[in-house]
Motif scaffolding. Structure first.
Motif, mmCIF file in Angstrom:
data_model
loop_
_atom_site.group_PDB
_atom_site.id
_atom_site.type_symbol
_atom_site.label_atom_id
_atom_site.label_comp_id
_atom_site.label_asym_id
_atom_site.label_seq_id
_atom_site.Cartn_x
_atom_site.Cartn_y
_atom_site.Cartn_z
ATOM 1 N N ASP A 31 65.862 43.927 -16.189
ATOM 2 C CA ASP A 31 64.686 44.774 -16.012
ATOM 3 C C ASP A 31 64.785 45.689 -14.798
ATOM 4 N N ILE A 32 65.795 45.481 -13.989
ATOM 5 C CA ILE A 32 65.914 46.267 -12.760
ATOM 6 C C ILE A 32 66.619 47.590 -13.056
ATOM 7 N N CYS A 33 66.095 48.666 -12.489
ATOM 8 C CA CYS A 33 66.733 49.970 -12.647
ATOM 9 C C CYS A 33 67.571 50.263 -11.404
ATOM 10 N N TRP A 34 68.871 50.340 -11.591
ATOM 11 C CA TRP A 34 69.770 50.544 -10.450
ATOM 12 C C TRP A 34 70.206 52.003 -10.286
ATOM 13 N N GLY A 35 70.131 52.779 -11.353
ATOM 14 C CA GLY A 35 70.555 54.173 -11.285
ATOM 15 C C GLY A 35 72.065 54.321 -11.205
ATOM 16 N N GLY A 36 72.502 55.578 -10.955
ATOM 17 C CA GLY A 36 73.942 55.852 -10.875
ATOM 18 C C GLY A 36 74.410 56.728 -12.024
ATOM 19 N N LYS A 37 75.643 57.249 -11.885
ATOM 20 C CA LYS A 37 76.182 58.185 -12.886
ATOM 21 C C LYS A 37 76.241 57.552 -14.268
ATOM 22 N N ASP A 38 76.567 56.253 -14.312
ATOM 23 C CA ASP A 38 76.768 55.608 -15.610
ATOM 24 C C ASP A 38 75.525 54.882 -16.103
ATOM 25 N N TRP A 39 74.383 55.084 -15.419
ATOM 26 C CA TRP A 39 73.213 54.285 -15.759
ATOM 27 C C TRP A 39 72.690 54.592 -17.169
ATOM 28 N N THR A 40 72.406 53.537 -17.922
ATOM 29 C CA THR A 40 71.732 53.681 -19.206
ATOM 30 C C THR A 40 70.360 53.039 -19.063
ATOM 31 N N PHE A 41 69.344 53.830 -19.275
ATOM 32 C CA PHE A 41 67.997 53.277 -19.161
ATOM 33 C C PHE A 41 67.765 52.254 -20.268
ATOM 34 N N THR A 42 67.099 51.161 -19.899
ATOM 35 C CA THR A 42 66.883 50.116 -20.898
ATOM 36 C C THR A 42 65.681 50.458 -21.778
ATOM 37 N N SER A 43 64.886 51.424 -21.352
ATOM 38 C CA SER A 43 63.768 51.861 -22.198
ATOM 39 C C SER A 43 63.364 53.263 -21.773
ATOM 40 N N GLU A 44 62.652 53.937 -22.676
ATOM 41 C CA GLU A 44 62.146 55.278 -22.362
ATOM 42 C C GLU A 44 61.167 55.192 -21.186
ATOM 43 N N ASP A 45 60.362 54.105 -21.167
ATOM 44 C CA ASP A 45 59.397 53.946 -20.082
ATOM 45 C C ASP A 45 60.081 53.820 -18.726
ATOM 46 N N GLN A 46 61.207 53.115 -18.717
ATOM 47 C CA GLN A 46 61.932 52.956 -17.446
ATOM 48 C C GLN A 46 62.354 54.331 -16.915
ATOM 49 N N LYS A 47 62.778 55.200 -17.831
ATOM 50 C CA LYS A 47 63.218 56.544 -17.458
ATOM 51 C C LYS A 47 62.031 57.372 -16.956
ATOM 52 N N GLY A 124 68.225 58.326 -7.724
ATOM 53 C CA GLY A 124 68.916 57.353 -8.573
ATOM 54 C C GLY A 124 70.139 57.934 -9.261
ATOM 55 N N GLU A 125 70.722 58.970 -8.686
ATOM 56 C CA GLU A 125 71.863 59.628 -9.346
ATOM 57 C C GLU A 125 73.198 59.028 -8.941
ATOM 58 N N ILE A 126 73.256 58.532 -7.721
ATOM 59 C CA ILE A 126 74.504 57.935 -7.228
ATOM 60 C C ILE A 126 74.230 56.485 -6.867
ATOM 61 N N ARG A 127 75.062 55.614 -7.379
ATOM 62 C CA ARG A 127 74.919 54.186 -7.089
ATOM 63 C C ARG A 127 75.973 53.784 -6.058
ATOM 64 N N TRP A 128 75.544 53.090 -5.038
ATOM 65 C CA TRP A 128 76.434 52.689 -3.944
ATOM 66 C C TRP A 128 76.698 51.184 -3.969
ATOM 67 N N CYS A 129 77.863 50.828 -3.475
ATOM 68 C CA CYS A 129 78.121 49.420 -3.214
ATOM 69 C C CYS A 129 78.648 49.263 -1.791
ATOM 70 N N GLN A 130 78.685 48.014 -1.364
ATOM 71 C CA GLN A 130 78.989 47.726 0.041
ATOM 72 C C GLN A 130 80.343 47.038 0.169
ATOM 73 N N GLY A 131 81.235 47.600 0.942
ATOM 74 C CA GLY A 131 82.549 46.984 1.150
ATOM 75 C C GLY A 131 82.653 46.391 2.542
ATOM 76 N N TYR A 132 82.276 45.151 2.662
ATOM 77 C CA TYR A 132 82.305 44.472 3.964
ATOM 78 C C TYR A 132 83.333 43.336 3.977
ATOM 79 N N SER A 133 82.997 42.261 3.263
ATOM 80 C CA SER A 133 83.832 41.058 3.330
ATOM 81 C C SER A 133 85.232 41.303 2.782
ATOM 82 N N GLU A 134 86.162 40.518 3.312
ATOM 83 C CA GLU A 134 87.527 40.527 2.794
ATOM 84 C C GLU A 134 87.939 39.075 2.577
ATOM 85 N N PRO A 135 89.040 38.872 1.828
ATOM 86 C CA PRO A 135 89.446 37.483 1.580
ATOM 87 C C PRO A 135 89.602 36.680 2.879
#
Lengths: 392, 374
Positions: A31-47, A124-135
């Motif tokens: 149910d969460i809207c994360w956005g981003g280039k590849d985002w597909t809305f799960t419903s018209e209402d979400q959009k 909501g056009e660009i989705r980011w992630c965080q690169g912190y931890s390493e092995p």
């Protein structure tokens, strides 16, 4: 605008614009809207809901208007949150860009960096992630070894990140990279914004005990990051990372405080209530009551610390207390959900799409006290910076 | 409603802190205890508290009070808790005054509230009849007798009962409803037995054998006497929670001081992670309790209809946390924590006693469940 006028207008606008299907509690990750280039809305209402909130600047209400926000004061932003909560309105957009990178960009970014990166986050056009931890760098994060070598107008980045949430669905990554090879551990790290749409960046999902793969390994093989996309000075990355972590903690905390199944709704689902709605098992009822009390206490504490922050006391290291308390509370909630559900809680897959959700959410919650700094790290920080205990 | 103290509240808190540290430190409690004081508190201290204006903190200005509200009373109580100051503040200035505010007629208010504000009277609420708090279990009966009543029953552990000069007694009238009655402890048929509790306070068991009361002994100013009774207990819970918070916070502060100084293995024991994590956990628990206490008190002042849930939650949490803080304190002090010489044990005892009054954490958790509809 007087605050009560703002409240009245906000209430009316939400009433007119929030689609009914967006006024239900978030039941699962889907149910969460994360956005981003590849985002597909799960419903018209979400959009529609996202578009309308973007138009108002209310996906990031406190950000300045020129960067996609609405420039609301703290009080106004709080009223908006309260009014949304009052009608169970879902957050139109959740993202690491909003919770984590945004605040760091606002504090450390140049005007150009803010103009380039903040509005796409707000929309909501660009989705980011965080690169912190390493092995090799978990709790001891500053020992990280991903390396960036300056080459003209860019860095050449090599190394591996782990636990990068949703890296496989993200467009950009903000990463801690060692760029100053000769500097002391904490002073050799830079904070780089890296476009993931390039051959040098690959991701690989990690399957978790929940059966899901919200986290990835992310590999940099001669990946390029423009110097213009370095946040702050070379070597300032650790300072920015710490600032950002406090926002990550706040994000984990707000997740703990609101939304999702609770043991009472769980007991109703499994039929473990008597005809008056009282939990059938008296011992479980007592445990749930203590959870309710701590939940009320936690909500009140968030409110109090926010108010004290408004009066200049600042959240500071108390973010660690909130992170510790909030995540431990959330784990307890999921444990009690499972207890109230009984055998129903063990279901892993079934006819309904939601079958297995409580178990997966319960398993996922175990990570709350690991990610963003373990509970033990938070206790260390409280000891040192709040209680001023010796030698910590 | 605010979590942040305003200027007036800050002055009150700071004034209370300074006054109690000077006038009613833990050594004063030890002196009362060691002298076997018959009532367990000092009348001189009570008179000095009246001069500070505290006795009228919940009394309207027209009756000689300062009418500052429950949040303000909570600030004083937190300082009382920090110092383990023995006084009838809670039983008289909070519960006594509130009983008149909620259920008194104009005449009853005019007769008693000025005395409360002036520190001229000490009131005890005679409520519980069993060992564990149970506000519905009231078997004491007030039978109609002409224009008055005949009171029969037995109350246990009335706080400050030994030193009180007015009792407010919860009793059932013939319609089975719980009402509050004003009873002189000197009236014929009233027997008081002092009980000494571990915190050096002196509550009393009180029996009423066919005690003759005038008609105006009934607090009859409330539309719904039982609702007034319940609300009175809510105020008491939030207030007692505030004192417990002070007890727990001071126990924690003392413990932090100790583990910063005490050395073993060549280092302060507070530098060891095994201690630090326990202390840091306790810090979080105290913060939670503090928020609930403040929330309960301010809700009583501004949105009383919503207060019961917050008051029960605050009492439950403050009870559990103050007990934990003192217990952890003893553990971290080690052997000396078990000695009478160190104060930490006194905090543990008071935390336990404050926890019992108006329901411990288990009782109040049950209330939270009931009010939450499960």
């Amino acid at each position: 605008m007087p605050l009560d006028t703002f409240r009245t207008e906000t209430r009316a606008w939400l009433e007119a614009n929030c689609p009914p299907s967006m006024r239900k509690p978030i039941a699962s990750e889907a149910d969460i809207c994360w956005g981003g280039k590849d985002w597909t809305f799960t419903s018209e209402d979400q959009k529609i809901w996202l578009e309308r909130m973007v138009e108002k600047g209310w996906t990031v209400p406190a950000w300045p208007k020129e960067y996609g926000g609405a420039g609301l004061s703290k009080e106004e932003a709080f009223i908006l949150k309260e009014e949304m909560k009052a009608i169970n309105a879902r957050s139109p957009l959740d993202s690491f860009g909003i919770w984590m990178l945004g605040p760091a960009l606002l504090k450390y970014g140049t005007h150009e960096q803010k103009l380039e990166h903040l509005p796409p986050i707000a929309r909501g056009e660009i989705r980011w992630c965080q690169g912190y931890s390493e092995p090799g760098a978990g709790s001891d994060l500053a020992s990280l070894r991903s390396k960036g070598v300056l080459n003209g107008d860019h860095y050449v980045v090599n190394g591996q990140k782990v636990w990068t949430s949703y890296a496989d669905r993200s467009d950009w990554i903000f990463a801690l990279v060692r760029t100053e090879a000769d500097a002391p551990k904490h002073l050799g790290i830079s904070f780089l914004l890296i476009d993931m749409d390039q051959p040098g960046v690959t991701t690989k999902p990690i399957k978790l005990i929940s059966g899901k793969s919200p986290f990835c390994e992310t590999f940099f093989d001669d990946a390029k990051a423009l110097v213009a996309n370095r946040l702050g000075e070379a070597g300032q990355g650790w300072e920015i990372a710490k600032y950002l972590l406090s926002h990550e903690r706040a994000g984990i905390v707000s997740e703990a405080a609101f939304g999702g199944m609770n043991p009472v709704t769980a007991a109703h689902q499994s039929g473990e209530v008597d005809e008056t709605g009282r939990l059938a098992d008296p011992i479980l009822r007592g445990d749930v009551a203590r959870l309710t009390i701590d939940g009320l206490a936690f909500d009140a504490t968030l409110r109090r610390i926010k108010e004290e922050g408004d009066h200049g006391e600042g959240v500071g290291a108390r973010a660690s207390m909130l992170k510790y308390v909030g995540t431990e509370l959330n784990k307890r909630r999921h444990e009690l959900n499972m207890s109230a559900l009984g055998m129903d809680g063990l279901l892993w897959e079934g006819d309904k799409e939601s079958d297995g959700d409580p178990a997966r959410a319960w398993l996922r919650s175990r990570a709350n006290s690991i990610e963003g700094g373990t509970s033990e790290i938070q206790l260390n920080i409280i000891s040192k910076r709040v209680l001023n205990l010796p030698g910590a | 409603m605010s979590f942040v103290l305003n200027e007036e509240e800050t002055m009150l808190r700071d004034g209370a802190q300074q006054f109690l540290e000077e006038q009613a430190p833990v050594t004063a409690l030890r002196a009362l205890r060691d002298s076997g004081d018959p009532v367990g508190f000092s009348r001189d201290l009570w008179a000095a508290m009246a001069e500070m204006g505290w006795c009228g903190i919940l009394v309207g200005e027209d009756h000689g009070g300062v009418d500052m509200g429950c949040a303000a009373a909570g600030l004083v109580l937190e300082q009382i808790g920090r110092n383990l100051a023995a006084s009838p503040f809670l039983s008289t200035a909070v519960l006594g005054a509130s009983a008149f505010n909620l259920a008194g007629t104009d005449a009853q208010k005019a007769a008693w509230l000025p005395k409360i504000a002036a520190g001229e009277t000490v009131i005890a609420l005679a409520l519980d009849e069993r060992a564990r708090h149970n506000p519905s279990h009231i078997t004491t009966r007030a039978a109609k007798d002409g224009n008055g009543f005949r009171l029969t029953g037995a109350k246990r552990y009335a706080v400050n009962g030994a030193g009180a000069d007015l009792l407010i007694v919860a009793a059932r009238t013939e319609d089975e409803r719980i009402n509050l009655f004003l009873v002189s402890p000197e009236a014929a048929g009233v027997t008081r037995t002092s009980r000494r509790t571990l915190d050096s306070h002196v509550p009393a068991d009180i029996t009423f054998e066919d005690v003759k009361l005038d008609g105006d002994a009934l607090l009859s100013g409330a539309e719904d006497s039982e609702a007034a009774y319940r609300h009175l207990l809510d105020i008491g819970r939030a207030a007692q929670a505030a004192e417990a918070l002070g007890v727990g916070q001071k126990a924690f502060d003392l413990t932090l001081d100790y583990i910063r100084e005490r050395e073993q293995f060549g280092a302060p024991i507070g530098s060891f992670q095994g201690m630090q994590h326990r202390a840091a956990h306790l810090y979080g628990e105290l913060e939670l309790a503090r928020s609930l206490v403040r929330r309960a008190l301010t809700t009583l002042d501004t949105q009383p209809a919503q207060a019961p849930l917050w008051c029960a939650a605050a009492k439950a949490k403050a009870t559990a946390v103050s007990r934990l803080a003192a217990a952890e304190g003893i553990q971290m002090y080690g052997g000396v924590g078990m000695t009478d010489e160190y104060d930490i044990g006194l905090y543990y005892k008071r935390a336990q006693a404050a926890g019992e009054f108006l329901g411990d954490d288990a009782f109040n958790a049950g209330e939270v469940a009931r009010m939450s509809g499960y």
